[in-house]
Design an enzyme around this catalytic site. Sequence first.
Site, PDB file in Angstrom:
ATOM      1  N   LYS A 144      61.706  62.943  28.628  1.00 13.23           N
ATOM      2  CA  LYS A 144      62.172  62.476  27.306  1.00 13.23           C
ATOM      3  C   LYS A 144      63.664  62.126  27.379  1.00 13.23           C
ATOM      4  CE  LYS A 144      60.312  62.209  23.857  1.00 13.23           C
ATOM      5  NZ  LYS A 144      59.513  61.114  23.229  1.00 13.23           N
TER       6      LYS A 144
ATOM      7  N   PRO B 149      48.030  84.896  23.161  1.00 13.81           N
ATOM      8  CA  PRO B 149      49.012  84.938  24.258  1.00 13.81           C
ATOM      9  C   PRO B 149      50.444  84.728  23.782  1.00 13.81           C
ATOM     10  CG  PRO B 149      47.835  82.835  24.262  1.00 13.81           C
ATOM     11  CD  PRO B 149      47.293  83.624  23.104  1.00 13.81           C
TER      12      PRO B 149
ATOM     13  N   THR C  47      63.203  64.498  21.197  1.00 12.64           N
ATOM     14  CA  THR C  47      63.110  65.937  20.986  1.00 12.64           C
ATOM     15  C   THR C  47      64.445  66.646  21.214  1.00 12.64           C
ATOM     16  OG1 THR C  47      62.125  67.930  21.961  1.00 12.64           O
ATOM     17  CG2 THR C  47      62.307  66.053  23.395  1.00 12.64           C
ATOM     18  N   ASP C  48      64.589  67.815  20.615  1.00 18.30           N
ATOM     19  CA  ASP C  48      65.798  68.626  20.860  1.00 18.30           C
ATOM     20  C   ASP C  48      65.786  69.231  22.265  1.00 18.30           C
ATOM     21  OD1 ASP C  48      63.790  70.518  20.493  1.00 18.30           O
ATOM     22  OD2 ASP C  48      64.855  71.672  18.963  1.00 18.30           O
ATOM     23  N   GLU C  49      64.612  69.200  22.928  1.00 16.67           N
ATOM     24  CA  GLU C  49      64.520  69.839  24.252  1.00 16.67           C
ATOM     25  C   GLU C  49      65.396  69.144  25.294  1.00 16.67           C
ATOM     26  OE1 GLU C  49      60.753  71.092  25.666  1.00 16.67           O
ATOM     27  OE2 GLU C  49      60.030  71.642  23.683  1.00 16.67           O
TER      28      GLU C  49
ATOM     29  N   ALA D 237      54.843  57.410  21.070  1.00 15.12           N
ATOM     30  CA  ALA D 237      53.889  57.693  22.151  1.00 15.12           C
ATOM     31  C   ALA D 237      54.587  58.436  23.280  1.00 15.12           C
ATOM     32  CB  ALA D 237      53.289  56.399  22.679  1.00 15.12           C
TER      33      ALA D 237
ATOM     34  N   TYR E 226      58.751  67.758  31.082  1.00 14.37           N
ATOM     35  CA  TYR E 226      58.628  67.058  29.794  1.00 14.37           C
ATOM     36  C   TYR E 226      59.999  66.652  29.263  1.00 14.37           C
ATOM     37  CZ  TYR E 226      58.457  66.626  24.699  1.00 14.37           C
ATOM     38  OH  TYR E 226      58.646  66.193  23.398  1.00 14.37           O
TER      39      TYR E 226
ATOM     40  N   ILE F  65      52.324  63.658  15.139  1.00 20.51           N
ATOM     41  CA  ILE F  65      53.417  63.183  14.278  1.00 20.51           C
ATOM     42  C   ILE F  65      53.240  61.702  13.956  1.00 20.51           C
ATOM     43  CG2 ILE F  65      55.927  62.969  14.025  1.00 20.51           C
ATOM     44  CD1 ILE F  65      56.189  65.263  16.107  1.00 20.51           C
TER      45      ILE F  65
HETATM   46  P1  NAD Z   1      50.941  64.144  20.505  1.00 20.26           P
HETATM   47  O1  NAD Z   1      50.714  64.581  21.904  1.00 20.26           O
HETATM   48  O2  NAD Z   1      50.212  64.797  19.391  1.00 20.26           O
HETATM   49  O3  NAD Z   1      50.647  62.571  20.387  1.00 20.26           O
HETATM   50  C1  NAD Z   1      51.140  61.639  21.304  1.00 20.26           C
HETATM   51  C2  NAD Z   1      50.333  60.353  21.201  1.00 20.26           C
HETATM   52  O4  NAD Z   1      50.915  59.427  22.131  1.00 20.26           O
HETATM   53  C3  NAD Z   1      48.858  60.521  21.591  1.00 20.26           C
HETATM   54  O5  NAD Z   1      47.993  59.920  20.647  1.00 20.26           O
HETATM   55  C4  NAD Z   1      48.768  59.834  22.935  1.00 20.26           C
HETATM   56  O6  NAD Z   1      47.512  59.199  23.183  1.00 20.26           O
HETATM   57  C5  NAD Z   1      49.881  58.790  22.830  1.00 20.26           C
HETATM   58  N1  NAD Z   1      50.329  58.399  24.170  1.00 20.26           N
HETATM   59  C6  NAD Z   1      50.811  59.216  25.148  1.00 20.26           C
HETATM   60  N2  NAD Z   1      51.078  58.499  26.259  1.00 20.26           N
HETATM   61  C7  NAD Z   1      50.770  57.206  25.957  1.00 20.26           C
HETATM   62  C8  NAD Z   1      50.811  56.010  26.686  1.00 20.26           C
HETATM   63  N3  NAD Z   1      51.189  55.980  27.980  1.00 20.26           N
HETATM   64  N4  NAD Z   1      50.423  54.864  26.099  1.00 20.26           N
HETATM   65  C9  NAD Z   1      50.003  54.864  24.795  1.00 20.26           C
HETATM   66  N5  NAD Z   1      49.915  55.981  24.058  1.00 20.26           N
HETATM   67  C10 NAD Z   1      50.297  57.149  24.630  1.00 20.26           C
HETATM   68  O7  NAD Z   1      52.510  64.234  20.306  1.00 20.26           O
HETATM   69  P2  NAD Z   1      53.355  64.573  18.990  1.00 20.26           P
HETATM   70  O8  NAD Z   1      53.538  66.034  18.896  1.00 20.26           O
HETATM   71  O9  NAD Z   1      52.791  63.828  17.853  1.00 20.26           O
HETATM   72  O10 NAD Z   1      54.774  63.949  19.402  1.00 20.26           O
HETATM   73  C11 NAD Z   1      55.064  62.586  19.093  1.00 20.26           C
HETATM   74  C12 NAD Z   1      56.469  62.270  19.572  1.00 20.26           C
HETATM   75  O11 NAD Z   1      57.404  63.107  18.940  1.00 20.26           O
HETATM   76  C13 NAD Z   1      56.659  62.452  21.071  1.00 20.26           C
HETATM   77  O12 NAD Z   1      57.471  61.411  21.539  1.00 20.26           O
HETATM   78  C14 NAD Z   1      57.373  63.785  21.185  1.00 20.26           C
HETATM   79  O13 NAD Z   1      58.180  63.829  22.331  1.00 20.26           O
HETATM   80  C15 NAD Z   1      58.198  63.783  19.916  1.00 20.26           C
HETATM   81  N6  NAD Z   1      58.501  65.115  19.354  1.00 20.26           N
HETATM   82  C16 NAD Z   1      57.518  66.028  19.146  1.00 20.26           C
HETATM   83  C17 NAD Z   1      57.838  67.251  18.566  1.00 20.26           C
HETATM   84  C18 NAD Z   1      56.776  68.295  18.315  1.00 20.26           C
HETATM   85  O14 NAD Z   1      57.116  69.420  17.958  1.00 20.26           O
HETATM   86  N7  NAD Z   1      55.497  67.996  18.430  1.00 20.26           N
HETATM   87  C19 NAD Z   1      59.157  67.536  18.211  1.00 20.26           C
HETATM   88  C20 NAD Z   1      60.151  66.563  18.449  1.00 20.26           C
HETATM   89  C21 NAD Z   1      59.808  65.356  19.010  1.00 20.26           C
HETATM   90  O1  DAU Z   2      61.402  71.391  20.383  1.00 19.26           O
HETATM   91  C1  DAU Z   2      60.574  70.280  20.224  1.00 19.26           C
HETATM   92  C2  DAU Z   2      59.376  70.397  21.131  1.00 19.26           C
HETATM   93  O2  DAU Z   2      58.552  71.412  20.588  1.00 19.26           O
HETATM   94  C3  DAU Z   2      58.615  69.100  21.277  1.00 19.26           C
HETATM   95  O3  DAU Z   2      59.425  68.140  21.897  1.00 19.26           O
HETATM   96  C4  DAU Z   2      57.329  69.301  22.103  1.00 19.26           C
HETATM   97  O4  DAU Z   2      56.586  68.097  22.135  1.00 19.26           O
HETATM   98  C5  DAU Z   2      56.518  70.391  21.436  1.00 19.26           C
HETATM   99  O5  DAU Z   2      55.360  70.663  22.212  1.00 19.26           O
HETATM  100  C6  DAU Z   2      57.337  71.669  21.271  1.00 19.26           C
HETATM  101  O6  DAU Z   2      57.618  72.276  22.557  1.00 19.26           O
HETATM  102  P1  DAU Z   2      57.544  73.872  22.781  1.00 19.26           P
HETATM  103  O7  DAU Z   2      57.338  74.140  24.209  1.00 19.26           O
HETATM  104  O8  DAU Z   2      58.657  74.548  22.092  1.00 19.26           O
HETATM  105  O9  DAU Z   2      56.191  74.164  21.921  1.00 19.26           O
HETATM  106  P2  DAU Z   2      54.925  75.105  22.190  1.00 19.26           P
HETATM  107  O10 DAU Z   2      54.130  75.110  20.926  1.00 19.26           O
HETATM  108  O11 DAU Z   2      54.209  74.766  23.439  1.00 19.26           O
HETATM  109  O12 DAU Z   2      55.575  76.527  22.379  1.00 19.26           O
HETATM  110  C7  DAU Z   2      56.398  77.106  21.380  1.00 19.26           C
HETATM  111  C8  DAU Z   2      56.918  78.435  21.892  1.00 19.26           C
HETATM  112  O13 DAU Z   2      55.817  79.362  21.948  1.00 19.26           O
HETATM  113  C9  DAU Z   2      57.471  78.358  23.300  1.00 19.26           C
HETATM  114  O14 DAU Z   2      58.582  79.227  23.380  1.00 19.26           O
HETATM  115  C10 DAU Z   2      56.328  78.876  24.184  1.00 19.26           C
HETATM  116  C11 DAU Z   2      55.607  79.857  23.274  1.00 19.26           C
HETATM  117  N1  DAU Z   2      54.135  79.965  23.437  1.00 19.26           N
HETATM  118  C12 DAU Z   2      53.406  78.808  23.454  1.00 19.26           C
HETATM  119  C13 DAU Z   2      52.042  78.855  23.549  1.00 19.26           C
HETATM  120  C14 DAU Z   2      51.208  77.574  23.580  1.00 19.26           C
HETATM  121  C15 DAU Z   2      53.532  81.207  23.496  1.00 19.26           C
HETATM  122  O15 DAU Z   2      54.202  82.259  23.460  1.00 19.26           O
HETATM  123  N2  DAU Z   2      52.164  81.256  23.593  1.00 19.26           N
HETATM  124  C16 DAU Z   2      51.393  80.133  23.636  1.00 19.26           C
HETATM  125  O16 DAU Z   2      50.142  80.236  23.742  1.00 19.26           O
END
Ligand code: NAD
Ligand code: DAU
Length: 383
Positions: A186, A237, A157-159, A105, A182, A30
């Site tokens: 957060k 999976p 995150t909404d989590e 991050a 996680y 993101i």
């Molecule tokens: P990501 O894992 O793809 O990227 C995270 C980045 O943060 C990486 O480049 C990593 O190197 C960097 N990072 C982690 N720990 C660090 C540290 N200690 N110092 C410096 N850099 C560090 O994650 P993402 O999916 O892009 O998520 C970005 C943000 O958005 C996170 O805060 C996550 O909680 C939040 N978020 C993600 C989702 C989602 O669905 N992916 C949804 C809602 C919120």
């Molecule tokens: O809701 C926001 C969050 O969404 C973010 O804060 C997190 O950073 C992001 O990783 C994501 O978390 P989830 O745990 O919801 O995402 P994930 O893609 O890991 O899993 C999505 C759903 O799918 C979850 O219910 C678990 C399931 N799953 C996941 C994987 C990787 C499977 O059934 N099979 C799989 O192989």
Amino acid sequence: MDPQQTTTPELSELLEGRQRILVTGGAGFIGGAVVRRLLRESTATVFNVDKMSYASDLSSIEGVLKEAGQASEDRHHLLKVDLTDAEALAAAVRQADPDLVMHLAAESHVDRSIEGPGDFIASNVTGTFHLLQAIRGHWDRLSDERKKQFRLHHISTDEVFGSLGDVGRFSETTPYDPRSPYSASKAASDHLVSAWHHTYGLPVVLTNCSNNYGPWQFPEKLIPVVILKAVAGEPIPLYGDGANVRDWLYVEDHVDALLLAATKGGLGHSYCIGGYGERTNKQVVEAICHLLDKLIPSKSAHSSLITPVTDRPGHDRRYAIDPTKISEELGWTSSHSFEKGLKSTVKWFLKNHSWCKKVRERANYQGSRLGIAGHGLLQAQNS
Ligand code: NAD
Ligand code: DAU
């Protein structure tokens, strides 16, 4: 419109002269989308503070810089710093001298947090604490004029709100109830940011978003995992009964919301971000399989690869966001339907198979199952 090219109207206008932007985690999924948008649609200089973990990659940003030509190269500075290193972080903040900070991050994968919670506490909790302290020092040193403009936007995150039953949605007034390492880390970071606002007056905005998907997502999260497994003809999976619900949002829609909240959000306010994209995991996996049947037909339907596997420990049942506040106060709505966003995402992963191979190899991760309870317990005993 190409979903990767979504535009936030008048980004330069939204930034109101803020020209130095510090993005943490800008080499992630993101954060990378935020950095690309800033480079493409504003004249701001981006200071990208990232430790360059297994989840980091700069190819997408390098692509944008190349597109824009030589002159743009001075507009992106990678500061390879781990937020757990307070001194290095303070030095990076001094170098960046930011008008706006967008803090993305974090360790972000729930399954990895089950295996190794320590990294999540270090990066997400201690790292956020160090950032707040460094930014407090920076904010104190700013001129009155720059102080008025300055903001720290914490991306969450909404989590943090826990798990919903069959009805209802998360909103800004939902009590926190995190249930994985996680989401607990957060939630802790959200509380720290809020405390620094109330206690020290730091001008902060918080956002809590639902599940993102789209190009450049590290292939450990559901959607890229399913695409890669299906293409390889490997079992797909599906955790538990496959009926867990996530509220899917295309990453560029999230970026639109983030840029609005960062610049126009009320200080000390939080905003829930989601685009009414609820689907069960089974629906998501089947939708991907149907798309692949059309795009790369094979002898048997890709859905025949779907394999129920042991559930995630503490698996949250349902997430859903009520985005009324951000839509009414800031005028944000999502512009990609799940069907449209998913189709373009599947096509992107098919076209960029070599990128997936590269980042998986670099991370020494080949798509194996992560976060099974027994393994997690063993790790905890050993750490
Ligand atoms: P990501 O894992 O793809 O990227 C995270 C980045 O943060 C990486 O480049 C990593 O190197 C960097 N990072 C982690 N720990 C660090 C540290 N200690 N110092 C410096 N850099 C560090 O994650 P993402 O999916 O892009 O998520 C970005 C943000 O958005 C996170 O805060 C996550 O909680 C939040 N978020 C993600 C989702 C989602 O669905 N992916 C949804 C809602 C919120
Ligand atoms: O809701 C926001 C969050 O969404 C973010 O804060 C997190 O950073 C992001 O990783 C994501 O978390 P989830 O745990 O919801 O995402 P994930 O893609 O890991 O899993 C999505 C759903 O799918 C979850 O219910 C678990 C399931 N799953 C996941 C994987 C990787 C499977 O059934 N099979 C799989 O192989």
